[in-house]
Write a protein that holds these residues in place. Structure first.
Motif, PDB file in Angstrom:
ATOM      1  N   LEU A 228       9.442   5.256  -4.633  1.00 10.19           N
ATOM      2  CA  LEU A 228       8.557   5.510  -3.499  1.00 10.19           C
ATOM      3  C   LEU A 228       8.836   4.486  -2.413  1.00 10.19           C
ATOM      4  O   LEU A 228       9.301   3.388  -2.683  1.00 10.19           O
ATOM      5  CB  LEU A 228       7.090   5.380  -3.930  1.00 10.19           C
ATOM      6  CG  LEU A 228       6.530   6.407  -4.898  1.00 10.19           C
ATOM      7  CD1 LEU A 228       5.093   6.049  -5.240  1.00 10.19           C
ATOM      8  CD2 LEU A 228       6.591   7.794  -4.300  1.00 10.19           C
ATOM      9  N   GLU A 229       8.513   4.878  -1.188  1.00 11.50           N
ATOM     10  CA  GLU A 229       8.587   3.958  -0.059  1.00 11.50           C
ATOM     11  C   GLU A 229       7.169   3.483   0.239  1.00 11.50           C
ATOM     12  O   GLU A 229       6.248   4.301   0.305  1.00 11.50           O
ATOM     13  CB  GLU A 229       9.131   4.682   1.164  1.00 11.50           C
ATOM     14  CG  GLU A 229      10.598   4.979   1.116  1.00 11.50           C
ATOM     15  CD  GLU A 229      11.427   3.794   1.574  1.00 11.50           C
ATOM     16  OE1 GLU A 229      11.014   3.129   2.529  1.00 11.50           O
ATOM     17  OE2 GLU A 229      12.458   3.530   0.958  1.00 11.50           O
ATOM     18  N   PRO A 230       6.969   2.168   0.422  1.00 13.82           N
ATOM     19  CA  PRO A 230       5.603   1.715   0.723  1.00 13.82           C
ATOM     20  C   PRO A 230       5.128   2.217   2.079  1.00 13.82           C
ATOM     21  O   PRO A 230       5.918   2.361   3.006  1.00 13.82           O
ATOM     22  CB  PRO A 230       5.718   0.196   0.705  1.00 13.82           C
ATOM     23  CG  PRO A 230       7.163  -0.128   0.748  1.00 13.82           C
ATOM     24  CD  PRO A 230       7.922   1.072   0.318  1.00 13.82           C
ATOM     25  N   THR A 231       3.826   2.485   2.166  1.00 11.39           N
ATOM     26  CA  THR A 231       3.218   2.847   3.446  1.00 11.39           C
ATOM     27  C   THR A 231       2.852   1.578   4.208  1.00 11.39           C
ATOM     28  O   THR A 231       2.904   1.536   5.430  1.00 11.39           O
ATOM     29  CB  THR A 231       1.939   3.674   3.213  1.00 11.39           C
ATOM     30  OG1 THR A 231       2.203   4.645   2.217  1.00 11.39           O
ATOM     31  CG2 THR A 231       1.504   4.370   4.471  1.00 11.39           C
ATOM     32  N   ALA A 232       2.463   0.546   3.450  1.00  9.63           N
ATOM     33  CA  ALA A 232       2.057  -0.702   4.084  1.00  9.63           C
ATOM     34  C   ALA A 232       2.509  -1.873   3.218  1.00  9.63           C
ATOM     35  O   ALA A 232       2.755  -1.717   2.022  1.00  9.63           O
ATOM     36  CB  ALA A 232       0.536  -0.737   4.248  1.00  9.63           C
TER      37      ALA A 232
ATOM     38  N   GLY B 221       0.822  -1.209   0.000  1.00 11.96           N
ATOM     39  CA  GLY B 221       0.000   0.000   0.000  1.00 11.96           C
ATOM     40  C   GLY B 221       0.849   1.249   0.000  1.00 11.96           C
ATOM     41  O   GLY B 221       1.967   1.271   0.528  1.00 11.96           O
ATOM     42  N   LYS B 222       0.324   2.300  -0.648  1.00 11.82           N
ATOM     43  CA  LYS B 222       0.993   3.599  -0.631  1.00 11.82           C
ATOM     44  C   LYS B 222      -0.063   4.671  -0.468  1.00 11.82           C
ATOM     45  O   LYS B 222      -1.030   4.724  -1.222  1.00 11.82           O
ATOM     46  CB  LYS B 222       1.762   3.817  -1.939  1.00 11.82           C
ATOM     47  CG  LYS B 222       2.363   5.200  -2.082  1.00 11.82           C
ATOM     48  CD  LYS B 222       3.465   5.426  -1.067  1.00 11.82           C
ATOM     49  CE  LYS B 222       3.855   6.891  -1.020  1.00 11.82           C
ATOM     50  NZ  LYS B 222       4.840   7.139   0.044  1.00 11.82           N
ATOM     51  N   ARG B 223       0.116   5.512   0.548  1.00 16.82           N
ATOM     52  CA  ARG B 223      -0.873   6.530   0.847  1.00 16.82           C
ATOM     53  C   ARG B 223      -0.243   7.901   0.692  1.00 16.82           C
ATOM     54  O   ARG B 223       0.891   8.138   1.094  1.00 16.82           O
ATOM     55  CB  ARG B 223      -1.340   6.352   2.290  1.00 16.82           C
ATOM     56  CG  ARG B 223      -2.598   7.117   2.623  1.00 16.82           C
ATOM     57  CD  ARG B 223      -2.995   6.887   4.063  1.00 16.82           C
ATOM     58  NE  ARG B 223      -1.882   7.215   4.949  1.00 16.82           N
ATOM     59  CZ  ARG B 223      -1.779   6.800   6.191  1.00 16.82           C
ATOM     60  NH1 ARG B 223      -2.679   6.016   6.705  1.00 16.82           N
ATOM     61  NH2 ARG B 223      -0.747   7.152   6.937  1.00 16.82           N
TER      62      ARG B 223
ATOM     63  N   ARG C 299      -3.585   0.136  -2.641  1.00 17.86           N
ATOM     64  CA  ARG C 299      -3.988  -0.402  -1.342  1.00 17.86           C
ATOM     65  C   ARG C 299      -4.139  -1.910  -1.439  1.00 17.86           C
ATOM     66  O   ARG C 299      -4.823  -2.416  -2.311  1.00 17.86           O
ATOM     67  CB  ARG C 299      -5.319   0.237  -0.953  1.00 17.86           C
ATOM     68  CG  ARG C 299      -5.730  -0.079   0.460  1.00 17.86           C
ATOM     69  CD  ARG C 299      -6.905   0.773   0.829  1.00 17.86           C
ATOM     70  NE  ARG C 299      -7.002   0.897   2.276  1.00 17.86           N
ATOM     71  CZ  ARG C 299      -7.868   1.660   2.886  1.00 17.86           C
ATOM     72  NH1 ARG C 299      -8.696   2.396   2.195  1.00 17.86           N
ATOM     73  NH2 ARG C 299      -7.910   1.703   4.185  1.00 17.86           N
ATOM     74  N   ASP C 300      -3.470  -2.589  -0.515  1.00 19.97           N
ATOM     75  CA  ASP C 300      -3.634  -4.030  -0.391  1.00 19.97           C
ATOM     76  C   ASP C 300      -3.397  -4.735  -1.726  1.00 19.97           C
ATOM     77  O   ASP C 300      -4.193  -5.541  -2.169  1.00 19.97           O
ATOM     78  CB  ASP C 300      -5.039  -4.327   0.151  1.00 19.97           C
ATOM     79  CG  ASP C 300      -5.150  -5.770   0.614  1.00 19.97           C
ATOM     80  OD1 ASP C 300      -4.100  -6.344   0.965  1.00 19.97           O
ATOM     81  OD2 ASP C 300      -6.263  -6.314   0.608  1.00 19.97           O
ATOM     82  N   CYS C 301      -2.290  -4.413  -2.354  1.00 19.45           N
ATOM     83  CA  CYS C 301      -2.000  -4.975  -3.674  1.00 19.45           C
ATOM     84  C   CYS C 301      -1.070  -6.178  -3.522  1.00 19.45           C
ATOM     85  O   CYS C 301       0.003  -6.065  -2.939  1.00 19.45           O
ATOM     86  CB  CYS C 301      -1.346  -3.915  -4.550  1.00 19.45           C
ATOM     87  SG  CYS C 301      -0.845  -4.541  -6.159  1.00 19.45           S
TER      88      CYS C 301
END
Lengths: 296, 349
Positions: free
Chosen positions: A54-58, A11-13, A21-23
């Motif tokens: 990018l850095e993942p959020t989740a 996820g990336k926000r 999200r939730d990939c």
């Protein structure tokens, strides 16, 4: 089957908005993989996460077994051609090659020189003066001469005219044939992907709707047209991808490994574009089951 | 990486270097002449005790180049922040070229380190050189300047010594940080200028006076600290206006200069008219008693008990202040640099 990219619940926000999200996705090695999906599906975000932009959020993501962008060695193994193929407008073509040579340990100067010569780019030409197609080719040259194990391209041909588009993809194909590396390419135009991809991933709203080798996808998808019938009365091994009904007639797009014998149906094959569109339109729950099926 | 940084930076670097070389050459060529004219002037004025007039004349003659070179040193850090700092990353983000360069086999931390190091050090070195040459050149003028333009005065202090080096390093990193956050070149430049100007105003007005506790002391009223005196013979009133000078401490930076009445009460601040109860019909302050003698009149005012109370920093604190201020800016620079590295790794795409 080894993977070049594995993402789990990724996820990336941005602020309060989730771009991805939730990939969960698995990209096999040794293919030219097309990533297709509607605008806003999260394609660019996924590719930027894979490139280490990018850095993942989740969740987590591994590319070629390492964390994207973490070390110079990891960066050297993954090439990335960004959307709109940015180059330095003030630097010349020769400067760009020099940049690549200085910043990449595995730089292949011969490949770069030869490609630039074949494209007819003058070394002294400023990149800002190049046409869109030439600029894209220069960016691709930088990506190729780096000699990556995985080359990621984010909508590389979206802004190009049909001729430049064909030349770009042709150049890419020749390089793949010569140097044998994996390619992950995104586009929202199936016609581009059809020409060069042998593996397809349809991403809708961060989720993989279907993934598989192009030929196999084409062989297992059928359009059934016949008298109106309830989907519950279809054989269990036929997964409905999409359905439409009139008063008397039903049209189904189904996926099945088995041949279709029911004489009531007129069976026709789908083009890759129809196949992708059917999956984009289809109800998510069913297609997710279908996606799991193919990933097996 | 160094090659790329230099390739992108060389245009503005060469132009700046050319301008600085011209400035340095002009100052180096005219400096010795200026110094020798000052030396001869001092030698002759000490004989007939007319040095106050010599200072005024000498400074008047060179006031324009004095202000010009001081302005150059004052503006240099701002220009560094504006044209080197703000666009450094903002321009890459605007053109999307960060996606190109951050995908070569160089981590973005190293990319930033080389950029900040190379250009930041160049900026600091150039400004330092410029500041020191100007300090050397304007030495004779600084000794002749009136208190408002002495080296301790807020405007001139920032254009002398090593402080400009600290300002330039800080302005550069400030520009980089703002550019990274704003992601647009022009707004970043405007914001950098506004922020830097605000900090450069706040520093002398709010911070610098308190870096070392100032000295507070009372002085007799004399021509040295009075900038004006007014006597109305017909109404019998008189007033005194105090200037920023501190008797016996030439070149001191006066934070306040108050006029006290004989009971010790403050009756006027600096530049304000303070009424004094002195006889204007007889004695040295009476206009009728022949040609006015300011010195004698002020001595009479002082004898009545009026005093100047000044809060000030003496001139010998110039270098301590320079070091402390440079240190403060170095710390700010280091802090912002750390933030830049954190942001580019964690937050920036």
């Amino acid at each position: 089957m080894t993977s070049v990219l594995e993402a789990r619940a990724l996820g990336k926000r941005y602020g309060r908005r989730w771009a991805l999200r939730d990939c969960t996705v698995d990209v096999p090695a040794g293919h030219v993989v097309g990533l297709v999906g509607p605008n806003g599906a999260g394609k660019t975000t996924l590719l930027k996460l894979a490139g280490g932009q990018l850095e993942p959020t989740a969740g987590d993501i591994t590319v070629l077994g390492g964390r994207p962008g973490a070390t110079p060695a990891q960066l050297a193994r993954v090439g990335f051609v960004a959307q709109d193929t940015p180059v330095y407008a003030g630097l010349t073509v020769a400067d760009h090659l020099r940049l690549g040579e200085r910043l990449n340990p595995r730089w292949d100067a011969d490949v770069a020189r030869e490609r630039v010569a074949r494209l007819g780019l003058g070394p002294g030409q400023r990149a800002g003066r190049l046409s869109g197609g030439q600029r894209a080719q220069l960016a691709l040259t930088l990506g190729l001469a780096k000699r990556p194990e995985l080359l990621i391209l984010d909508e590389p041909v979206a802004a190009l005219d049909p001729l430049a588009r064909r030349e770009f993809l042709q150049g890419l194909m020749e390089a793949v044939a010569e140097h044998e590396f994996s390619v992950l390419l995104s586009s929202h135009l199936v016609s581009d992907l059809e020409r060069i991809c042998d593996y397809l991933i349809v991403l809708v709203d961060s989720h993989v709707r279907v993934a598989g080798e192009t030929e196999r996808l084409l062989a297992t998808h059928h359009r059934l047209t016949g008298p109106r019938r309830d989907p519950g009365r279809l054989p269990a091994d036929q997964h409905v991808v999409s359905a439409s009904h009139t008063d008397r007639q039903s049209t189904y797009v189904v996926r099945t490994d088995a041949p279709i014998h029911d004489p009531a149906w007129t069976v026709s094959r789908l083009s890759l574009e129809d196949l992708v569109l059917a999956h984009m339109d289809g109800p998510p729950a069913e297609s997710r089951r279908a996606a799991l099926e193919v990933q097996r | 990486m160094i090659w790329l940084t230099w390739r992108q930076f060389r245009g503005s670097a060469v132009m700046t270097a050319a301008l600085l070389v011209v400035l340095t050459a002009v100052l180096t060529l005219t400096g010795p002449d200026l110094a020798s004219r000052y030396a001869t002037g001092i030698a002759s004025c000490t004989q007939d005790d007319s040095c106050a007039r010599f200072y005024d004349r000498f400074f008047d003659e060179y006031q324009l180049p004095f202000l010009a070179v001081s302005l150059v040193v004052l503006l240099l850090p701002a220009l560094v922040g504006l044209f080197w700092g703000a666009p450094l990353i903002a321009r890459e983000l605007e053109a999307g070229t960060h996606l190109l360069v951050w995908n070569q086999s160089v981590t973005r931390g190293r990319w930033l380190a080389v950029k900040l190091g190379l250009i930041g050090l160049t900026a600091a070195a150039a400004t330092c050189l410029c500041g020191l040459v100007v300090t050397w050149w304007s030495g004779p003028l600084d000794k002749s300047a009136f208190p408002e333009l002495a080296v301790m005065a807020p405007l001139v202090f920032g254009a002398r010594g090593i402080a400009p080096m600290g300002y330039a390093a800080f302005a550069f990193v400030l520009g980089v940080t703002v550019g990274m956050l704003v992601r647009r070149t022009l707004p970043a430049m405007a914001l950098t200028l506004a922020a830097f100007a605000a900090i450069q105003l706040a520093m002398p007005l709010l911070v610098r006076p308190h870096l070392i506790p100032p000295v507070t002391s009372t002085f007799e009223i004399s021509e040295a600290n009075v900038s004006g005196i007014g006597i109305q013979g017909d109404t019998g009133s008189a007033h005194v206006v105090l200037g920023p000078a501190v008797p016996g401490h030439a070149g001191a930076w006066a934070l306040s200069s108050d006029l006290l009445d004989p009971s010790g009460r403050v009756i006027a601040g600096r530049g304000e008219e303070g009424p004094v109860k002195v006889s204007t019909t007889s004695g040295p302050c009476a206009p009728a008693a022949g040609p006015p003698n300011m010195g004698a009149c002020l001595a009479e005012v002082s004898r009545l008990g009026y005093r100047q109370r000044a809060t000030y920093h003496p001139l010998d604190r110039f270098w301590p202040f320079q070091w402390i201020e440079t240190g403060i800016y170095a710390l700010l620079t280091a802090g912002l640099t750390g933030f830049c590295f954190w942001w580019i790794r964690r937050r920036l795409s």
